[in-house]
Design an enzyme around this catalytic site. Structure first.
Site, PDB file in Angstrom:
ATOM      1  N   CYS A 155     -58.648  22.714 -49.963  1.00 36.73           N
ATOM      2  CA  CYS A 155     -58.280  21.466 -50.047  1.00 36.73           C
ATOM      3  C   CYS A 155     -58.291  20.577 -51.071  1.00 36.73           C
ATOM      4  O   CYS A 155     -59.636  20.150 -51.310  1.00 36.73           O
ATOM      5  CB  CYS A 155     -58.873  20.764 -48.707  1.00 36.73           C
ATOM      6  SG  CYS A 155     -58.484  19.036 -48.570  1.00 36.73           S
ATOM      7  N   CYS A 158     -60.095  16.762 -50.519  1.00 37.31           N
ATOM      8  CA  CYS A 158     -60.884  16.969 -50.318  1.00 37.31           C
ATOM      9  C   CYS A 158     -62.087  17.510 -51.361  1.00 37.31           C
ATOM     10  O   CYS A 158     -63.066  16.284 -51.296  1.00 37.31           O
ATOM     11  CB  CYS A 158     -61.467  18.364 -48.959  1.00 37.31           C
ATOM     12  SG  CYS A 158     -59.611  18.268 -47.624  1.00 37.31           S
ATOM     13  N   ASP A 159     -61.503  18.564 -52.273  1.00 40.59           N
ATOM     14  CA  ASP A 159     -63.068  18.961 -52.913  1.00 40.59           C
ATOM     15  C   ASP A 159     -62.887  18.595 -54.517  1.00 40.59           C
ATOM     16  O   ASP A 159     -63.506  18.725 -55.232  1.00 40.59           O
ATOM     17  CB  ASP A 159     -63.331  20.269 -52.770  1.00 40.59           C
ATOM     18  CG  ASP A 159     -63.505  20.603 -51.583  1.00 40.59           C
ATOM     19  OD1 ASP A 159     -63.997  19.960 -50.344  1.00 40.59           O
ATOM     20  OD2 ASP A 159     -63.074  21.969 -50.914  1.00 40.59           O
TER      21      ASP A 159
END
Ligand code: NAP
Length: 333
Positions: A155, A158-159
């Site tokens: 993701c 997200c990261d």
């Protein structure tokens, strides 16, 4: 409209068996499940939506959704999903949390009851709408399991901020890989997309953006042989499948976007799944079992988008409503 047999027995230690019979239980709170919830709440069906984590589904992992009608400049995935949830709750949709582990069909003669078992509770319902979505598929190469969370991610939304000014690789050539690479380019210094063919699967407009992005390059016809690094990702070994040549690419991050696996393990033996595990339905979203419907990414189909998920959620809800009315003998036919 639902039948309450006895009061639920409250016991915190044992599984609580709720004797109430819902009209419809929706499994999954992504775009499909929440839209089904909006329609069923407005139809005044006694409905419960069960969600594993928090509502929103895959769409909350998307930075910006540009192809959902009504938002000419796009809308952030989390914002759109929060609005859809808010809309469902405003009409009275009840949401509970739990992981669905099993669905059982206990139908004898006129009794059309289905059981939904979560990790902490058991529910009875007359109809089920399966909207359990899909989750990121792993590549299955050496080094992957060991380095998940240590440079390997599924993701970018997200990261990506962890990879400020670093070199990363992205695996895959579909919409997700390309969209997420574009997002990564706001943070990373250099991105190499590793794709097993000589053309991308992604939508053309996304391809145009990738080809004009100076931070992004593509290793065509290439597969990842293994992920390099002991404690954290240090690079990948890739192989050109046309020439057989192998080479290492140094990188601090590896983002995998090689498709999804449907969340249907809890349905094996209950309804018809295709060879990849997706639920097979008819045009009205009904599965191979009467009264069990499916919508969204978990369904066998050609296009997985928020807009298709919403449409299918609405259809599944309408079909379930008609099914319940017929069961209860209040159909208008
Ligand atoms: P996808 O369309 O299935 O693409 C998966 C990609 O991974 C493909 O390029 C595939 O290569 C590659 N791949 C699969 N297995 C591989 C392996 N073992 N080794 C190397 N590469 C492998 O998956 P997705 O991109 O996650 O998209 C899923 C669905 O969501 C699609 O329907 C997509 O359109 C939709 N989606 C839409 C949007 C949007 O509209 N903005 C955004 C995200 C996702 P091949 O091309 O060679 O098969």
């Amino acid at each position: 409209m639902s039948v309450v047999l006895t009061k639920p027995k409250a016991n915190n230690k044992e599984k609580v068996k709720e004797e109430k019979i819902y009209d419809v239980i929706i499994i999954g709170g992504g775009a499909a499940g929440l839209t089904a919830g909006i329609y069923l709440a407005r139809a005044r069906m006694d409905t419960l939506l069960i969600e594993k984590m928090s509502p929103g589904g895959q769409a909350i992992l998307t930075e910006i959704i540009e192809n959902y009608p009504g938002f000419p400049h796009g809308i952030a995935g989390p914002e759109l999903m929060q609005k859809i949830e808010e809309q469902a709750v405003r009409f009275g949709l009840k949401i509970e949390y739990g992981e669905v582990l099993k669905v059982e069909i206990k139908e004898e003669k006129q009794d059309k009851i289905k059981i939904v078992k979560t990790d902490h509770q058991e529910y009875k319902t007359l109809a089920i709408i399966l909207a359990s979505g899909a989750e990121a598929r792993k590549l299955g190469v050496p080094g992957e399991e060991k380095l998940i969370g240590r440079g390997i991610s599924y993701c970018a939304t997200c990261d990506a901020p962890f990879f400020q000014n670093q070199k990363v690789v992205v695996v895959g050539g579909g919409d997700t890989a390309i969209e997420e690479s574009l997002y990564l380019s706001k943070f990373a210094r250099e991105i190499t997309i590793i794709h097993r063919r000589d053309r991308l699967r992604a939508t053309k407009i996304l391809q145009e953006r990738i080809f004009s992005n100076k931070k992004i390059n593509i290793a065509w016809d290439s597969i990842v042989v293994k992920i390099l690094g002991q404690e954290k990702v240090e690079g990948v070994l890739i192989k050109n499948i046309k020439t057989g040549q192998e080479r290492g690419i140094s990188s601090q991050g590896v983002f995998m976007f090689v498709g999804y696996l449907p969340n249907t393990k809890f349905l094996e033996g209950i309804i018809k799944l295709d060879d990849r595990g997706y639920i097979v339905t008819d045009d009205n979203m009904m599965s191979s079992h009467e009264g069990i419907y499916a919508c969204g990414d978990v369904r066998k189909k050609i296009l997985r988008q928020v807009v298709t998920a919403c449409g299918e959620g609405a259809t599944a809800a309408f079909a379930a409503e008609k099914y319940i009315e017929e069961l209860k003998g209040v159909s208008y036919k």
